[in-house]
Design a protein around this motif. Structure first.
Motif, short mmCIF file in Angstrom:
data_model
loop_
_atom_site.label_atom_id
_atom_site.label_comp_id
_atom_site.label_asym_id
_atom_site.label_seq_id
_atom_site.Cartn_x
_atom_site.Cartn_y
_atom_site.Cartn_z
N LEU A 105 30.55 36.05 40.91
CA LEU A 105 30.21 37.28 40.22
C LEU A 105 31.29 38.32 40.44
O LEU A 105 31.69 38.55 41.59
CB LEU A 105 28.89 37.82 40.77
N PHE A 106 31.73 38.96 39.37
CA PHE A 106 32.74 40.00 39.48
C PHE A 106 32.12 41.35 39.11
O PHE A 106 31.44 41.48 38.10
CB PHE A 106 33.93 39.71 38.56
N LEU A 107 32.37 42.35 39.96
CA LEU A 107 31.83 43.69 39.80
C LEU A 107 32.95 44.71 39.76
O LEU A 107 33.83 44.71 40.64
CB LEU A 107 30.90 44.02 40.98
N CYS A 108 32.94 45.60 38.77
CA CYS A 108 33.88 46.71 38.72
C CYS A 108 33.09 48.00 38.52
O CYS A 108 31.89 48.04 38.77
CB CYS A 108 34.94 46.50 37.63
N ARG A 109 33.73 49.05 38.04
CA ARG A 109 33.05 50.33 37.86
C ARG A 109 32.05 50.28 36.71
O ARG A 109 30.91 50.72 36.84
CB ARG A 109 34.06 51.44 37.61
N SER A 110 32.49 49.74 35.54
CA SER A 110 31.65 49.82 34.35
C SER A 110 31.46 48.49 33.64
O SER A 110 30.79 48.44 32.61
CB SER A 110 32.25 50.82 33.37
N GLY A 111 32.03 47.41 34.15
CA GLY A 111 31.88 46.11 33.52
C GLY A 111 33.02 45.73 32.61
O GLY A 111 32.89 44.79 31.82
N VAL A 112 34.15 46.41 32.69
CA VAL A 112 35.31 46.10 31.84
C VAL A 112 36.34 45.28 32.61
O VAL A 112 36.71 44.19 32.18
CB VAL A 112 35.95 47.38 31.26
N ARG A 113 36.80 45.79 33.75
CA ARG A 113 37.76 45.01 34.55
C ARG A 113 37.16 43.70 35.01
O ARG A 113 37.86 42.68 35.10
CB ARG A 113 38.23 45.82 35.77
N SER A 114 35.87 43.70 35.28
CA SER A 114 35.22 42.47 35.72
C SER A 114 35.19 41.42 34.61
O SER A 114 35.19 40.22 34.90
CB SER A 114 33.82 42.77 36.25
N GLN A 115 35.19 41.84 33.36
CA GLN A 115 35.31 40.88 32.25
C GLN A 115 36.68 40.21 32.31
O GLN A 115 36.79 38.99 32.15
CB GLN A 115 35.15 41.57 30.90
N SER A 116 37.72 41.01 32.51
CA SER A 116 39.08 40.45 32.62
C SER A 116 39.18 39.51 33.81
O SER A 116 39.78 38.44 33.71
CB SER A 116 40.11 41.58 32.75
N ALA A 117 38.58 39.90 34.92
CA ALA A 117 38.60 39.05 36.11
C ALA A 117 37.90 37.72 35.84
O ALA A 117 38.40 36.66 36.22
CB ALA A 117 37.94 39.78 37.28
N ALA A 118 36.76 37.77 35.16
CA ALA A 118 36.02 36.54 34.85
C ALA A 118 36.83 35.65 33.90
O ALA A 118 36.85 34.43 34.05
CB ALA A 118 34.66 36.89 34.24
N SER A 119 37.51 36.25 32.94
CA SER A 119 38.34 35.48 32.00
C SER A 119 39.49 34.77 32.72
O SER A 119 39.74 33.58 32.50
CB SER A 119 38.92 36.39 30.92
N VAL A 120 40.18 35.51 33.59
CA VAL A 120 41.31 34.93 34.32
C VAL A 120 40.82 33.85 35.29
O VAL A 120 41.45 32.79 35.42
CB VAL A 120 42.09 36.05 35.06
N ALA A 121 39.71 34.09 35.93
CA ALA A 121 39.16 33.10 36.86
C ALA A 121 38.77 31.83 36.11
O ALA A 121 39.02 30.72 36.58
CB ALA A 121 37.96 33.68 37.61
N THR A 122 38.18 31.99 34.95
CA THR A 122 37.80 30.83 34.13
C THR A 122 39.04 30.02 33.76
O THR A 122 39.06 28.79 33.90
CB THR A 122 37.04 31.27 32.87
N ALA A 173 41.66 29.80 35.34
CA ALA A 173 42.22 29.19 36.55
C ALA A 173 41.33 28.08 37.12
O ALA A 173 41.64 27.53 38.17
CB ALA A 173 42.43 30.27 37.61
N GLY A 174 40.22 27.77 36.46
CA GLY A 174 39.40 26.66 36.89
C GLY A 174 38.06 27.00 37.50
O GLY A 174 37.34 26.10 37.94
N TYR A 175 37.69 28.27 37.54
CA TYR A 175 36.36 28.63 38.03
C TYR A 175 35.35 28.28 36.94
O TYR A 175 35.40 28.83 35.84
CB TYR A 175 36.28 30.11 38.40
N ALA A 176 34.46 27.35 37.24
CA ALA A 176 33.54 26.83 36.23
C ALA A 176 32.48 27.85 35.80
O ALA A 176 32.03 27.82 34.66
CB ALA A 176 32.87 25.57 36.75
N GLN A 177 32.09 28.73 36.72
CA GLN A 177 31.03 29.68 36.41
C GLN A 177 31.42 31.08 36.87
O GLN A 177 30.86 31.64 37.80
CB GLN A 177 29.71 29.24 37.04
N ALA A 178 32.38 31.67 36.17
CA ALA A 178 32.81 33.04 36.45
C ALA A 178 31.94 33.98 35.62
O ALA A 178 31.80 33.81 34.41
CB ALA A 178 34.28 33.23 36.09
N LEU A 179 31.36 34.97 36.30
CA LEU A 179 30.39 35.87 35.65
C LEU A 179 30.77 37.33 35.79
O LEU A 179 31.22 37.77 36.86
CB LEU A 179 29.01 35.66 36.29
N ASN A 180 30.56 38.07 34.74
CA ASN A 180 30.75 39.51 34.71
C ASN A 180 29.41 40.17 34.97
O ASN A 180 28.39 39.77 34.40
CB ASN A 180 31.27 39.92 33.33
#
Length: 164
Positions: free
Chosen positions: A107-124, A126-133
């Protein structure tokens, strides 16, 4: 005042379902929105996944946000972007890897749910099967006074947090 006195009470337990139900809802949201990562969860769903041990939670905000706005106790900070930086943290994936295996929901957490979307995309990618915003992030959207913290987000949901 101690950091414990700043902790918000946990909300009344809602029937969020078991971790698999929450993950299925997240995947349905991803399909509906055409996301390039596993899915989105509400703050309450994220807390349920984290508390059950079904997912790792990573805060991707900057160090100043983490320290001065508040954070979730014992959750690692892996900044998506350093304060004032124009580009993402070049060591982001390596740092995430120190806390989260690729085969477990993260699970990725940021201030408003925007950076965490980018983090989840990059993690996916890179092979993270279940990256969540985490939708709404830690502070939620701006309210009518152009302030965060009362309109959505982790804190407004009454989930546990501390402040340095």
């Amino acid at each position: 005042m101690t950091s414990d006195s700043l902790r918000r009470p946990e909300p009344a337990s809602a029937d969020l379902g078991n971790p698999q139900t929450i993950l299925a809802r997240a995947a349905q949201r991803a399909t509906a929105k055409g996301l390039d990562y596993f899915g989105d969860v509400t703050p309450a769903e994220a807390w349920a996944l984290y508390q059950s041990g079904a997912a790792t939670l990573i805060d991707v905000r900057t160090q100043p946000e983490w320290a001065y706005v508040g954070h979730i106790d014992a959750v690692p900070l892996v900044p998506w972007r350093a304060y004032g930086a124009e580009k993402p943290n070049p060591d982001f994936l390596a740092q995430v890897g120190q806390h989260a295996p690729t085969d477990k929901p993260v699970l990725f957490l940021c201030r408003s749910g925007v950076r965490s979307q980018s983090a989840a995309s990059v993690a996916t990618a890179a092979g993270y099967a279940q990256a969540l915003n985490i939708l709404e992030g830690f502070e939620g959207d701006l309210d009518e006074r152009k302030q965060r913290g009362s309109k959505g987000g982790w804190r407004a949901a009454g989930l546990p947090w501390v402040q340095s």
